[in-house]
Design a protein around this motif. Structure first.
Motif, mmCIF file in Angstrom:
data_model
loop_
_atom_site.group_PDB
_atom_site.id
_atom_site.type_symbol
_atom_site.label_atom_id
_atom_site.label_comp_id
_atom_site.label_asym_id
_atom_site.label_seq_id
_atom_site.Cartn_x
_atom_site.Cartn_y
_atom_site.Cartn_z
ATOM 1 N N CYS A 145 0.900 -1.239 -0.048
ATOM 2 C CA CYS A 145 0.084 -0.079 -0.010
ATOM 3 C C CYS A 145 0.890 1.403 0.037
ATOM 4 N N LYS A 146 0.079 2.300 0.110
ATOM 5 C CA LYS A 146 0.972 3.713 -0.050
ATOM 6 C C LYS A 146 0.862 4.316 1.446
ATOM 7 N N LEU A 147 1.870 4.695 2.112
ATOM 8 C CA LEU A 147 2.030 5.513 3.231
ATOM 9 C C LEU A 147 2.121 6.964 2.987
ATOM 10 N N LYS A 148 1.236 7.762 3.416
ATOM 11 C CA LYS A 148 1.560 9.094 3.343
ATOM 12 C C LYS A 148 1.478 9.820 4.758
ATOM 13 N N ILE A 180 9.896 7.384 9.904
ATOM 14 C CA ILE A 180 9.025 7.445 9.030
ATOM 15 C C ILE A 180 9.281 6.167 8.117
ATOM 16 N N TYR A 181 10.533 6.196 7.727
ATOM 17 C CA TYR A 181 11.065 5.039 6.595
ATOM 18 C C TYR A 181 10.848 3.710 7.233
ATOM 19 N N ARG A 182 11.388 3.721 8.844
ATOM 20 C CA ARG A 182 11.213 2.454 9.370
ATOM 21 C C ARG A 182 9.840 1.853 9.357
ATOM 22 N N GLU A 213 5.388 8.158 1.124
ATOM 23 C CA GLU A 213 5.576 9.418 0.520
ATOM 24 C C GLU A 213 5.359 10.525 1.713
ATOM 25 N N ILE A 214 6.486 11.451 1.859
ATOM 26 C CA ILE A 214 6.328 12.547 3.001
ATOM 27 C C ILE A 214 5.964 13.805 2.466
ATOM 28 N N ASP A 236 -1.650 9.931 6.010
ATOM 29 C CA ASP A 236 -2.247 8.930 6.789
ATOM 30 C C ASP A 236 -2.055 8.974 8.423
ATOM 31 N N CYS A 237 -0.550 9.657 8.400
ATOM 32 C CA CYS A 237 -0.162 9.879 9.864
ATOM 33 C C CYS A 237 0.425 11.011 9.954
ATOM 34 N N ILE A 238 0.816 11.445 11.101
ATOM 35 C CA ILE A 238 1.913 12.657 11.320
ATOM 36 C C ILE A 238 3.216 12.046 12.057
#
Lengths: 100, 875
Positions: B173-176, B202-204, B214-215, B233-235
């Motif tokens: 999936c994609k994680l923003k 974030i990367y971990r 995606e940041i 998705d999260c901060i």
């Protein structure tokens, strides 16, 4: 130019033939010199004169001045072309002119 | 020059401000404890929404609070003495001081209790049970000691290097993830790449989740809204899980606890005040802002984004504005009303609000680039304003303009686009220019929606360098330069758009380009050279008559132009095509030129109308009917309709030539060449042919006409070429050529002069012989006796009485005489030319010769040109 001189007592006549211009005017002047002394009546016959320039006019003016003192001068048989010269130069008032 | 001076002045002014900015405000009483600050006399800075704000409200309620959206501006405010204290995360402030923030220190005691830093979870995330997954990841990372190790590396030891974290090859999936990019050591830019504790986290987490990461970069005040809207998705942004924030989004378990500290101004001798000179300071600032970590790249990227958004919004905004403007002009009232309401609403809304609504509201749940959202937002804004300007511009155009266009038969649409709008553009473009420049500057708010434009990158750099002022000045200068450059570009466009300011030419029309251009044309035959060197231009609509004596190359010139003769040398260009080029398709070029010959050359085996139809059908591809109709139209125009079916030999010369002209015209040539069209005609027929050519001239046909009809040439041409000895000897307007020719041979020709010439006249000049020649000349020209007499008199009086006696003593006078007689004018002119000083032979007085010549001539004229006397007597 051909100049024919005819003396008849007190009356002298120069008949001019051809062109009276810068080259020939001295000839007429020479011919007149001495000849008109004591003359009472001078006639310039222009019946065969084709051309007249200012040089000729000066000779005529000189003669007129002499004749004024000792008698009279006439210019005769003047053609239209030469008459125009006399008119535009005012010589028609000075000279006694008889048209052809 | 003036612009350069202006820019230099501005830069000096900005540097001056920089200097002033560095000046310190008067110091307050020294602050040594937190309790001291809980007093209305003190102002403390609090970060928007974070733990600092929460703690300050709780523990320092008496102090005056000032809210800051970023820590950098808080630091700036405190170092300048605008604040007495700044409440913020202890670790971050320690880093700021370590990075070079000057004149500040931290109070030792913490403000209030420690608070959890946690991961904010978007309620709209597409990833199922995200919160549980984050918590599970955190628990595992804690258990493995990874979190402690990260904290130790990034925070405690400040050895920030990003470890290699393998990215998933086949992500599920994609994680923003949203972060700030502005707080060392958690989330910051090292050069142009993101680094820090949060970034590693974030990367971990991405790797743990097997997701593509995606940041996105947000300010603290925008990041919660972004999560709420489902944009991310999260901060992971060192975010304190305050109670206030928990009302909007959920938080994960604690990542690490944070402590809140208070920053105050350093006391005398307490702070390490570094004294540097102004230029050295400037150099350091420049180094820090541009050079270190290649930060200039960040600036270039930001600048690119700013320009991209500005230009795209400008273009789309204009289109949108035009559309709205059109809607407002429709006859349908609800549409008009809707458009008006739209404009009012947009004009009444701050652009930041509009952007937020678009980004978090309308496009909140759509995966869309922030830049695109910015472009849409600014386009809407610019469109609303520009539509109003366009409307005002359109209303400023006189009503009569559209009435005139409609009366001519233009449709409403054509009237609008061809007549009204171009004029309206002249009214609204100058105003629009100003609006566009303000749009460029307005784009600086796009940082609110995670776009890293110029302003945002300058904030990012400030957050790293702790440089209060310099990046701002740099940003200002860059905006100034960009706005100026765009204003200059728009001014250029404006000049292009306003018809009167444009180069005056008519689009798609050959206004000043030559139809024919001839360069150094030469044509030689073994025994003769009819054209020596001809150069000329023929412009559209010109009617050129070519005149001159026979055998001077006039016809050869025409035949070379149409390549019936191949030129020996030189170049001919017809309608942009170099016809003398070997590759040129001669037949095609010839079709552009009609030729009318002296001997008509009608096709003897065809009737008149067929003569005219043939070329049209065979070469222009017209139908026989079309060719016939056009042929008959032309024949009617020249009065030969009745002879349509006659054969050439049944016509008179004039009729043949008229038919030949019709045949040439039927081919729709660009230019018509006439080669002596009337020379072969009976004089009674010349008129009918000339009148046909005259009427072609009136219709604007470009023509070159070789002719001997002088009156015709004078009346009909726009230009005349007098050709002599193989060249265009004189080229001028008919007025010049026929009335005031500039050159000798032209005069002799057009005035049909007969000439007698004598030169090197001196004292030994054979005067009697010349008088005889003059008389012969006069008789030959049939002059009157009086005219001949006057001419001779003029020669004698001028030469014998005036010039030769005067010149006798001096150097050679170099006298020459031209006697010219114009039959047409019946006028003889005696033209004397002589050297020496300026001398009028009859100018000195009213002497006998002068009186004589005045009486015998119609005029006398003396000119002294270039050291030569010209004396002319007209008789």
């Amino acid at each position: 130019m051909k100049i024919t001189k005819t003396q008849n007592g007190n009356h002298l006549c120069f008949a001019l033939e051809g062109r009276l211009d810068t080259n020939t005017a001295p000839e007429l002047e020479m011919a007149m010199k001495g000849a008109i002394d004591g003359v009472g009546e001078l006639t310039i016959d222009m019946s065969s004169l084709d051309y007249l320039s200012s040089a000729g006019l000066r000779v005529l003016l000189g003669a007129q001045k002499i004749m004024n003192k000792q008698g009279s001068m006439r210019v005769t048989h003047v053609n239209d072309t030469i008459m125009e010269i006399f008119e535009v130069t005012g010589f028609s008032d000075i000279l006694t002119i008889e048209k052809a | 020059m003036a612009a350069k001076k202006r820019i230099a002045f501005l830069i000096v002014a900005l540097l001056g401000m920089l200097c002033l900015g560095g000046c310190k405000k008067q110091e307050n009483e020294k602050i040594t404890s937190i309790e001291q600050l809980n007093n209305p006399a003190y102002t403390i800075g609090v970060p928007e929404g974070g733990a600092g704000m929460y703690m300050a409200e709780k523990y320092l309620p008496e102090a005056k609070h000032k809210t800051f959206s970023g820590n950098a501006s808080g630091y700036l405010a405190i170092s300048q003495g605008k604040l007495d204290g700044f409440v913020y995360d202890r670790v971050m402030m320690e880093f700021a001081i370590a990075s070079g923030l000057e004149d500040v220190e931290l109070l030792e005691e913490n403000l209030g209790e420690s608070m959890d830093v946690a991961v904010g979870i978007s309620p709209k995330s597409q990833i199922d049970h995200l919160k549980d997954k984050v918590n599970q990841f955190l628990a595992e990372a804690k258990a493995e000691g990874t979190l402690d190790d990260m904290y130790d590396r990034w925070v405690s030891r400040a050895e920030g290097t990003m470890p290699e974290i393998p990215m998933p090859q086949a992500p599920d999936c994609k994680l923003k993830v949203g972060t700030t990019g502005m707080v060392q050591p958690f989330s910051y830019y090292e050069g142009t790449t993101l680094a820090g504790y949060d970034v590693e986290l974030i990367y971990r987490f991405g790797a743990w989740l097997n997701a593509e990461v995606e940041i996105k970069i947000y300010d603290y005040d925008g990041i919660i809204a972004a999560a709420q809207a489902g944009d991310i998705d999260c901060i992971m942004a060192n975010l304190n899980a305050t109670e206030e924030r928990r009302k909007h989004i959920e938080f994960s378990d604690c990542v690490y606890p944070s402590e809140t500290a208070v920053m105050v101004r350093a006391g005398q001798g307490n702070g390490a005040v570094r004294e540097t000179g102004f230029w050295a300071g400037l150099k350091d600032s420049f180094q820090g802002t541009f050079v270190e970590e290649g930060r200039w790249r960040l600036i270039v990227q930001g600048l690119g984004i700013t320009i991209l958004i500005s230009v795209l919004s400008g273009i789309f905004g204009l289109c949108l504005g035009f559309g709205i403007c059109m809607l407002q002009r429709t006859g349908y009232k609800p549409v008009r009303l809707a458009a008006a309401v739209f404009v009012r609403v947009v004009q009444g809304m701050p652009i930041v609000v509009l952007l937020m609504i678009l980004y978090y509201g309308i496009f909140g749940s759509v995966d869309i680039s922030e830049v695109l959202v910015a472009v849409i937002g600014f386009s809407i804004n610019f469109g609303a304003y520009s539509s109003e300007m366009m409307r005002t511009g359109i209303e400023a155009v006189d009503k009569g303009q559209s009435e005139a266009a409609l009366a001519m038969g233009y449709t409403r649409g054509q009237t609008f686009f061809k007549i009204i709008f171009p004029q309206a553009a002249g009214h609204f473009i100058p105003v629009l220019k100003g609006e566009f420049i303000s749009l460029v500057k307005m784009t600086s708010v796009v940082g609110y929606i995670a776009v890293q434009d110029l302003t945002k990158v300058s904030d990012i750099i400030r957050s790293r360098t702790m440089e209060a002022f310099f990046p701002l000045i740099v940003t200002a200068i860059i905006y100034f330069a960009v706005a100026n450059a765009m204003a200059a570009a728009l001014s250029f466009a404006e000049r292009m758009a306003v018809p009167k300011r444009k180069k005056r030419s008519i689009k798609g029309v050959n206004t000043d380009q030559s139809v024919i251009s001839i360069r150094h044309l030469r044509k030689e035959y073994p025994d003769v050279t009819p054209l020596a060197d001809v150069s000329a231009e023929v412009k559209k609509g010109e009617v050129i008559s070519v005149i001159g004596p026979s055998g001077t190359g006039k016809s050869t010139l025409l035949r070379c132009i149409n390549l019936l003769e191949i030129p020996t040398k030189g170049e001919i260009t017809v309608d942009g095509v170099v016809t003398t080029d070997k590759k040129c398709k001669v037949n095609l070029v010839r079709r552009k030129m009609g030729m009318v010959f002296q001997s008509f050359n009608l096709f003897a085996h065809k009737a008149v109308i067929e003569n005219i139809m043939m070329g049209q059908v065979d070469l222009l591809g017209r139908s026989r009917q079309e060719a016939y109709d056009r042929g008959m139209e032309l024949l009617r125009g020249i009065g030969l309709a009745e002879k349509a079916l006659a054969f050439p030999d049944e016509l008179s010369g004039g009729q043949k030539q008229r038919a030949a002209i019709a045949r040439a015209v039927a081919m729709e040539p660009e230019i018509l060449l006439f080669d002596e069209p009337t020379s072969a005609l009976d004089p009674t027929m010349v008129g009918e042919v000339l009148s046909v050519i005259r009427s072609l001239a009136r219709q604007g046909m470009t023509m070159i006409i070789v002719t001997h009809e002088m009156k015709f040439a004078r009346d009909v041409s726009t230009r005349v070429w007098y050709m002599d000895q193989g060249e265009i000897y004189e080229d001028g307007l008919p007025e010049q050529i026929f009335h005031h020719p500039k050159r000798e041979r032209t005069r002799i020709f057009v005035w049909q002069l007969k000439v007698l010439h004598a030169e090197k006249i001196s004292c030994d000049f054979d005067f009697p012989a010349f008088m005889t020649r003059l008389e012969e000349f006069g008789r030959k020209q049939q002059l009157t006796q009086r005219q001949i007499f006057a001419m001779q008199l003029a020669v004698e009086e001028v030469l014998m009485q005036k010039l030769l006696p005067v010149g006798r003593g001096t150097e050679k006078m170099d006298i020459s005489l031209d006697v010219e007689y114009s039959e047409r004018e019946n006028l003889a002119q005696m033209r004397f030319a002589y050297g020496g000083p300026s001398f009028h032979p009859f100018g000195s007085g009213d002497d006998l010769s002068g009186r004589m010549m005045k009486g015998m001539s119609v005029g006398m004229e003396h000119r002294f040109v270039d050291g030569v006397n010209h004396f002319i007597i007209s008789i």
